[in-house]
Design a protein around this motif. Structure first.
Motif, mmCIF file in Angstrom:
data_model
loop_
_atom_site.group_PDB
_atom_site.id
_atom_site.type_symbol
_atom_site.label_atom_id
_atom_site.label_comp_id
_atom_site.label_asym_id
_atom_site.label_seq_id
_atom_site.Cartn_x
_atom_site.Cartn_y
_atom_site.Cartn_z
ATOM 1 N N GLY A 1 6.642 17.703 2.870
ATOM 2 C CA GLY A 1 7.801 16.820 2.821
ATOM 3 C C GLY A 1 8.479 16.740 4.176
ATOM 4 N N LEU A 2 9.453 15.842 4.273
ATOM 5 C CA LEU A 2 10.147 15.581 5.531
ATOM 6 C C LEU A 2 11.649 15.613 5.328
ATOM 7 C CD1 LEU A 2 7.990 12.480 6.423
ATOM 8 C CD2 LEU A 2 7.904 14.663 7.619
ATOM 9 N N ASP A 3 12.337 16.042 6.351
ATOM 10 C CA ASP A 3 13.793 16.009 6.371
ATOM 11 C C ASP A 3 14.209 14.614 6.815
ATOM 12 O OD1 ASP A 3 16.497 16.224 6.804
ATOM 13 O OD2 ASP A 3 16.328 17.756 8.370
ATOM 14 N N LEU A 4 14.579 13.764 5.872
ATOM 15 C CA LEU A 4 14.863 12.372 6.204
ATOM 16 C C LEU A 4 16.205 12.168 6.890
ATOM 17 C CD1 LEU A 4 13.241 10.444 3.232
ATOM 18 C CD2 LEU A 4 12.350 10.886 5.519
ATOM 19 N N THR A 5 16.981 13.227 7.085
ATOM 20 C CA THR A 5 18.171 13.067 7.912
ATOM 21 C C THR A 5 17.760 12.812 9.358
ATOM 22 O OG1 THR A 5 18.414 15.436 8.370
ATOM 23 C CG2 THR A 5 19.569 14.561 6.435
ATOM 24 N N ARG A 6 16.508 13.124 9.674
ATOM 25 C CA ARG A 6 15.955 12.867 11.011
ATOM 26 C C ARG A 6 15.068 11.624 11.013
ATOM 27 N NH1 ARG A 6 12.680 17.927 12.419
ATOM 28 N NH2 ARG A 6 12.220 16.658 14.240
ATOM 29 N N GLU A 7 15.186 10.769 9.999
ATOM 30 C CA GLU A 7 14.295 9.619 9.863
ATOM 31 C C GLU A 7 14.217 8.727 11.096
ATOM 32 O OE1 GLU A 7 13.248 5.916 6.864
ATOM 33 O OE2 GLU A 7 14.897 7.242 6.371
ATOM 34 N N PRO A 8 15.309 8.483 11.822
ATOM 35 C CA PRO A 8 15.164 7.628 13.008
ATOM 36 C C PRO A 8 14.113 8.147 14.000
ATOM 37 C CG PRO A 8 17.477 7.907 12.484
ATOM 38 C CD PRO A 8 16.703 8.845 11.584
ATOM 39 N N GLU A 9 13.885 9.447 14.025
ATOM 40 C CA GLU A 9 12.884 10.034 14.927
ATOM 41 C C GLU A 9 11.468 9.921 14.378
ATOM 42 O OE1 GLU A 9 13.664 14.146 15.842
ATOM 43 O OE2 GLU A 9 15.816 13.821 15.645
ATOM 44 N N LEU A 10 11.336 9.738 13.088
ATOM 45 C CA LEU A 10 10.037 9.843 12.419
ATOM 46 C C LEU A 10 8.975 8.945 13.032
ATOM 47 C CD1 LEU A 10 8.351 11.052 10.124
ATOM 48 C CD2 LEU A 10 9.196 9.213 8.666
ATOM 49 N N LEU B 1 0.861 -1.176 0.000
ATOM 50 C CA LEU B 1 0.000 0.000 0.000
ATOM 51 C C LEU B 1 0.896 1.224 0.000
ATOM 52 C CD1 LEU B 1 -2.876 1.300 0.504
ATOM 53 C CD2 LEU B 1 -2.200 1.330 2.909
ATOM 54 N N GLU B 2 0.646 2.154 -0.924
ATOM 55 C CA GLU B 2 1.393 3.416 -0.972
ATOM 56 C C GLU B 2 0.446 4.582 -0.769
ATOM 57 O OE1 GLU B 2 5.185 2.817 -3.938
ATOM 58 O OE2 GLU B 2 3.401 3.769 -4.732
ATOM 59 N N VAL B 3 0.862 5.528 0.045
ATOM 60 C CA VAL B 3 0.144 6.785 0.209
ATOM 61 C C VAL B 3 1.147 7.888 -0.122
ATOM 62 C CG1 VAL B 3 -1.096 8.312 1.776
ATOM 63 C CG2 VAL B 3 -1.386 5.834 1.973
ATOM 64 N N GLN B 4 0.840 8.614 -1.194
ATOM 65 C CA GLN B 4 1.738 9.670 -1.676
ATOM 66 C C GLN B 4 1.021 11.006 -1.606
ATOM 67 O OE1 GLN B 4 2.857 9.229 -5.789
ATOM 68 N NE2 GLN B 4 4.574 10.642 -5.592
ATOM 69 N N ASP B 5 1.756 12.049 -1.177
ATOM 70 C CA ASP B 5 1.155 13.382 -1.109
ATOM 71 C C ASP B 5 2.099 14.420 -1.713
ATOM 72 O OD1 ASP B 5 2.883 14.744 0.913
ATOM 73 O OD2 ASP B 5 2.071 13.244 2.279
ATOM 74 N N ILE C 1 7.336 -0.618 7.008
ATOM 75 C CA ILE C 1 6.921 0.644 6.402
ATOM 76 C C ILE C 1 8.172 1.419 6.017
ATOM 77 C CG2 ILE C 1 6.679 1.764 8.652
ATOM 78 C CD1 ILE C 1 4.351 3.411 7.385
ATOM 79 N N GLU C 2 8.120 2.044 4.856
ATOM 80 C CA GLU C 2 9.227 2.861 4.366
ATOM 81 C C GLU C 2 8.692 4.231 3.997
ATOM 82 O OE1 GLU C 2 10.764 0.768 0.970
ATOM 83 O OE2 GLU C 2 11.563 -0.879 2.198
ATOM 84 N N VAL C 3 9.565 5.230 4.012
ATOM 85 C CA VAL C 3 9.171 6.579 3.615
ATOM 86 C C VAL C 3 10.218 7.147 2.680
ATOM 87 C CG1 VAL C 3 10.199 7.643 5.659
ATOM 88 C CG2 VAL C 3 8.424 8.859 4.419
ATOM 89 N N HIS C 4 9.741 7.810 1.639
ATOM 90 C CA HIS C 4 10.590 8.576 0.733
ATOM 91 C C HIS C 4 9.997 9.981 0.712
ATOM 92 C CE1 HIS C 4 11.303 4.428 -0.541
ATOM 93 N NE2 HIS C 4 12.522 4.854 -0.804
ATOM 94 N N SER C 5 10.847 10.982 0.804
ATOM 95 C CA SER C 5 10.330 12.337 0.898
ATOM 96 C C SER C 5 11.349 13.344 0.413
ATOM 97 C CB SER C 5 9.964 12.640 2.356
ATOM 98 O OG SER C 5 9.306 13.879 2.448
ATOM 99 N N THR C 6 10.820 14.458 -0.100
ATOM 100 C CA THR C 6 11.643 15.598 -0.487
ATOM 101 C C THR C 6 11.017 16.833 0.140
ATOM 102 O OG1 THR C 6 12.191 14.533 -2.586
ATOM 103 C CG2 THR C 6 12.567 16.906 -2.433
#
Length: 102
Positions: free
Chosen positions: A42-51, A34-38, A83-88
């Motif tokens: 966007g998110l700063d993925l350098t902080r991904e461990p906190e997400l 399942l993908e949910v795209q918006d 679950i994975e996240v890709h963001s700009t």
């Protein structure tokens, strides 16, 4: 789970464009995906461990407890998925959820 991902897409919409959220599903190997795209902030993925941490929030300009993505991740992992996240930043995010096929 889907409600949380879609409501986040709307809560964290970009102020300069009409919000767009797309939901897609497919089978991929041993998983239903399942993908949910918006097209939001966007998110700063350098902080991904906190997400996906409990009570963690990236954007504080809207109401929230910071528990939604934590709960989504826990539910998915409890079924054997991931679950994975890709963001700009400034362009949007895609959350991809992998559910094991029976």
């Amino acid at each position: 789970m889907v409600y949380n991902l879609l409501s986040n897409a709307l809560k964290y919409r970009h102020p300069d464009r009409v919000p767009l959220a797309q939901v897609r599903g497919r089978d991929e190997g041993a998983y239903h995906v399942l993908e949910v795209q918006d097209n939001g902030l966007g998110l700063d993925l350098t902080r991904e461990p906190e997400l996906f941490g409990m009570f963690r929030r990236y954007h504080t300009h809207v109401e929230g407890s910071g528990i939604g993505l934590y709960m989504v991740k826990r539910m998915v992992e409890n079924t054997g998925g991931r679950i994975e996240v890709h963001s700009t930043l400034g362009e949007g995010s895609t959350f991809t959820v992998y559910f094991p096929r029976p």
